[in-house]
Design a protein around this motif. Sequence first.
Motif, PDB file in Angstrom:
ATOM      1  N   ASN A 154       0.803  -1.212   0.000  1.00 24.53           N
ATOM      2  CA  ASN A 154       0.000   0.000   0.000  1.00 24.53           C
ATOM      3  C   ASN A 154       0.840   1.268   0.000  1.00 24.53           C
ATOM      4  OD1 ASN A 154      -2.464   1.421   0.112  1.00 24.53           O
ATOM      5  ND2 ASN A 154      -2.241   1.678   2.298  1.00 24.53           N
ATOM      6  N   ALA A 155       2.138   1.165  -0.161  1.00 28.75           N
ATOM      7  CA  ALA A 155       2.960   2.374  -0.214  1.00 28.75           C
ATOM      8  C   ALA A 155       2.761   3.045  -1.563  1.00 28.75           C
ATOM      9  CB  ALA A 155       4.426   2.031  -0.015  1.00 28.75           C
ATOM     10  N   GLY A 156       2.805   4.341  -1.573  1.00 32.78           N
ATOM     11  CA  GLY A 156       2.695   5.085  -2.818  1.00 32.78           C
ATOM     12  C   GLY A 156       3.247   6.479  -2.632  1.00 32.78           C
ATOM     13  N   ALA A 157       3.710   7.059  -3.729  1.00 40.45           N
ATOM     14  CA  ALA A 157       4.245   8.414  -3.676  1.00 40.45           C
ATOM     15  C   ALA A 157       3.954   9.105  -4.997  1.00 40.45           C
ATOM     16  CB  ALA A 157       5.750   8.387  -3.423  1.00 40.45           C
ATOM     17  N   THR A 158       3.931  10.424  -4.936  1.00 39.31           N
ATOM     18  CA  THR A 158       3.799  11.205  -6.151  1.00 39.31           C
ATOM     19  C   THR A 158       4.532  12.519  -5.986  1.00 39.31           C
ATOM     20  OG1 THR A 158       2.284  12.002  -7.860  1.00 39.31           O
ATOM     21  CG2 THR A 158       1.645  12.409  -5.558  1.00 39.31           C
ATOM     22  N   VAL A 159       4.851  13.105  -7.098  1.00 41.16           N
ATOM     23  CA  VAL A 159       5.343  14.471  -7.183  1.00 41.16           C
ATOM     24  C   VAL A 159       4.409  15.157  -8.168  1.00 41.16           C
ATOM     25  CG1 VAL A 159       7.247  15.973  -7.898  1.00 41.16           C
ATOM     26  CG2 VAL A 159       7.728  13.830  -6.691  1.00 41.16           C
ATOM     27  N   PRO A 160       3.511  16.009  -7.680  1.00 38.00           N
ATOM     28  CA  PRO A 160       2.544  16.646  -8.587  1.00 38.00           C
ATOM     29  C   PRO A 160       3.235  17.531  -9.627  1.00 38.00           C
ATOM     30  CG  PRO A 160       1.862  16.902  -6.294  1.00 38.00           C
ATOM     31  CD  PRO A 160       3.272  16.381  -6.279  1.00 38.00           C
ATOM     32  N   LEU A 161       2.981  17.225 -10.880  1.00 43.38           N
ATOM     33  CA  LEU A 161       3.500  17.995 -12.014  1.00 43.38           C
ATOM     34  C   LEU A 161       2.456  17.964 -13.121  1.00 43.38           C
ATOM     35  CD1 LEU A 161       7.032  16.323 -12.379  1.00 43.38           C
ATOM     36  CD2 LEU A 161       6.624  18.671 -11.620  1.00 43.38           C
ATOM     37  N   PRO A 162       2.271  19.051 -13.846  1.00 42.59           N
ATOM     38  CA  PRO A 162       1.404  18.963 -15.030  1.00 42.59           C
ATOM     39  C   PRO A 162       1.942  17.890 -15.980  1.00 42.59           C
ATOM     40  CG  PRO A 162       1.946  21.251 -14.515  1.00 42.59           C
ATOM     41  CD  PRO A 162       2.812  20.387 -13.634  1.00 42.59           C
ATOM     42  N   VAL A 166      -1.872  -8.316  -2.629  1.00 39.87           N
ATOM     43  CA  VAL A 166      -2.722  -7.276  -3.222  1.00 39.87           C
ATOM     44  C   VAL A 166      -1.884  -6.013  -3.339  1.00 39.87           C
ATOM     45  CG1 VAL A 166      -4.842  -5.916  -3.069  1.00 39.87           C
ATOM     46  CG2 VAL A 166      -4.804  -8.255  -2.165  1.00 39.87           C
ATOM     47  N   ASN A 167      -1.667  -5.585  -4.564  1.00 42.41           N
ATOM     48  CA  ASN A 167      -0.965  -4.331  -4.826  1.00 42.41           C
ATOM     49  C   ASN A 167      -1.997  -3.213  -4.924  1.00 42.41           C
ATOM     50  OD1 ASN A 167       1.638  -5.512  -5.109  1.00 42.41           O
ATOM     51  ND2 ASN A 167       1.071  -6.201  -7.151  1.00 42.41           N
ATOM     52  N   ILE A 168      -1.686  -2.065  -4.350  1.00 45.70           N
ATOM     53  CA  ILE A 168      -2.577  -0.918  -4.473  1.00 45.70           C
ATOM     54  C   ILE A 168      -2.039  -0.036  -5.587  1.00 45.70           C
ATOM     55  CG2 ILE A 168      -3.644   1.064  -3.334  1.00 45.70           C
ATOM     56  CD1 ILE A 168      -4.507  -1.696  -2.209  1.00 45.70           C
ATOM     57  N   GLY A 169      -2.814   0.042  -6.649  1.00 40.67           N
ATOM     58  CA  GLY A 169      -2.430   0.829  -7.816  1.00 40.67           C
ATOM     59  C   GLY A 169      -3.181   2.134  -7.865  1.00 40.67           C
ATOM     60  N   SER A 170      -3.550   2.531  -9.054  1.00 41.13           N
ATOM     61  CA  SER A 170      -4.272   3.781  -9.274  1.00 41.13           C
ATOM     62  C   SER A 170      -4.877   3.746 -10.666  1.00 41.13           C
ATOM     63  CB  SER A 170      -3.317   4.965  -9.168  1.00 41.13           C
ATOM     64  OG  SER A 170      -3.936   6.156  -9.618  1.00 41.13           O
ATOM     65  N   ILE A 171      -6.003   4.432 -10.820  1.00 38.74           N
ATOM     66  CA  ILE A 171      -6.565   4.535 -12.165  1.00 38.74           C
ATOM     67  C   ILE A 171      -5.636   5.324 -13.076  1.00 38.74           C
ATOM     68  CG2 ILE A 171      -8.962   4.234 -11.442  1.00 38.74           C
ATOM     69  CD1 ILE A 171      -9.299   7.322 -11.865  1.00 38.74           C
ATOM     70  N   ALA A 172      -4.700   6.085 -12.503  1.00 40.83           N
ATOM     71  CA  ALA A 172      -3.729   6.813 -13.325  1.00 40.83           C
ATOM     72  C   ALA A 172      -2.942   5.852 -14.206  1.00 40.83           C
ATOM     73  CB  ALA A 172      -2.777   7.613 -12.443  1.00 40.83           C
ATOM     74  N   GLY A 173      -2.707   4.640 -13.715  1.00 44.20           N
ATOM     75  CA  GLY A 173      -1.999   3.642 -14.502  1.00 44.20           C
ATOM     76  C   GLY A 173      -2.810   3.117 -15.667  1.00 44.20           C
ATOM     77  N   LEU A 174      -4.116   3.275 -15.603  1.00 45.75           N
ATOM     78  CA  LEU A 174      -4.998   2.855 -16.698  1.00 45.75           C
ATOM     79  C   LEU A 174      -5.280   3.992 -17.670  1.00 45.75           C
ATOM     80  CD1 LEU A 174      -7.597   0.899 -14.537  1.00 45.75           C
ATOM     81  CD2 LEU A 174      -5.858  -0.095 -16.036  1.00 45.75           C
ATOM     82  N   THR A 175      -5.382   5.201 -17.145  1.00 50.01           N
ATOM     83  CA  THR A 175      -5.784   6.342 -17.972  1.00 50.01           C
ATOM     84  C   THR A 175      -4.610   7.109 -18.555  1.00 50.01           C
ATOM     85  OG1 THR A 175      -5.816   7.917 -16.128  1.00 50.01           O
ATOM     86  CG2 THR A 175      -7.858   6.668 -16.556  1.00 50.01           C
ATOM     87  N   GLY A 176      -3.414   6.972 -17.956  1.00 43.45           N
ATOM     88  CA  GLY A 176      -2.270   7.749 -18.404  1.00 43.45           C
ATOM     89  C   GLY A 176      -2.303   9.178 -17.904  1.00 43.45           C
ATOM     90  N   SER A 177      -3.237   9.465 -17.037  1.00 38.20           N
ATOM     91  CA  SER A 177      -3.386  10.794 -16.476  1.00 38.20           C
ATOM     92  C   SER A 177      -3.225  10.680 -14.972  1.00 38.20           C
ATOM     93  CB  SER A 177      -4.771  11.346 -16.829  1.00 38.20           C
ATOM     94  OG  SER A 177      -4.907  12.666 -16.366  1.00 38.20           O
ATOM     95  N   GLY A 178      -2.999  11.791 -14.319  1.00 35.21           N
ATOM     96  CA  GLY A 178      -2.866  11.757 -12.875  1.00 35.21           C
ATOM     97  C   GLY A 178      -2.021  12.901 -12.397  1.00 35.21           C
TER      98      GLY A 178
END
Length: 159
Positions: free
Chosen positions: A4-12, A55-67
């Motif tokens: 369940n670990a996850g990280a992001t750096v918000p960028l356009p 169980v890996n916790i992903g994101s719809i960003a991996g499906l949509t290419g957006s995020g």
Amino acid sequence: MVDNAGATVPLPLDDLDGATDDVWRQMLAVNLMAPWYCARAGADDLRAAQDGVVVNIGSIAGLTGSGSSLPYAVSKSALHGLTRSLARALAPVRVNEVAPGLVMTRWWAGNEERGRELASAALIDRETTPEDVASAVLGVVASRAITGQTVVVDGGQTL
């Protein structure tokens, strides 16, 4: 095992210069390599268990290419591939992924209005909650016939 670990750096998404090598390394290290290291470290115990499950916790960003950024979306897309490949490599251990859409958590602190605006694209008339995500995790753990799958929990946001 729930990764369940996850990280992001918000960028356009179009900020290609902002997606530095360091940002890429951070996104891949946390969102892809950490689940890989956990699965590899736990493989023997998972195989020895009567009904090992990852169980890996992903994101719809991996499906949509957006995020939140291009490196984030790509790292979560790679997690989809890791989930499917680990399902094959670790069988009969079951390996699945739960991919939430927008969930109003501390990540949205200070941007709640924007988050709610984005969440309003969902087909059902309520926000996805952490409890919804937890229920999906419990569901794939309980269903012994599901492996190598990504379960999207987004209220229809990506339909």
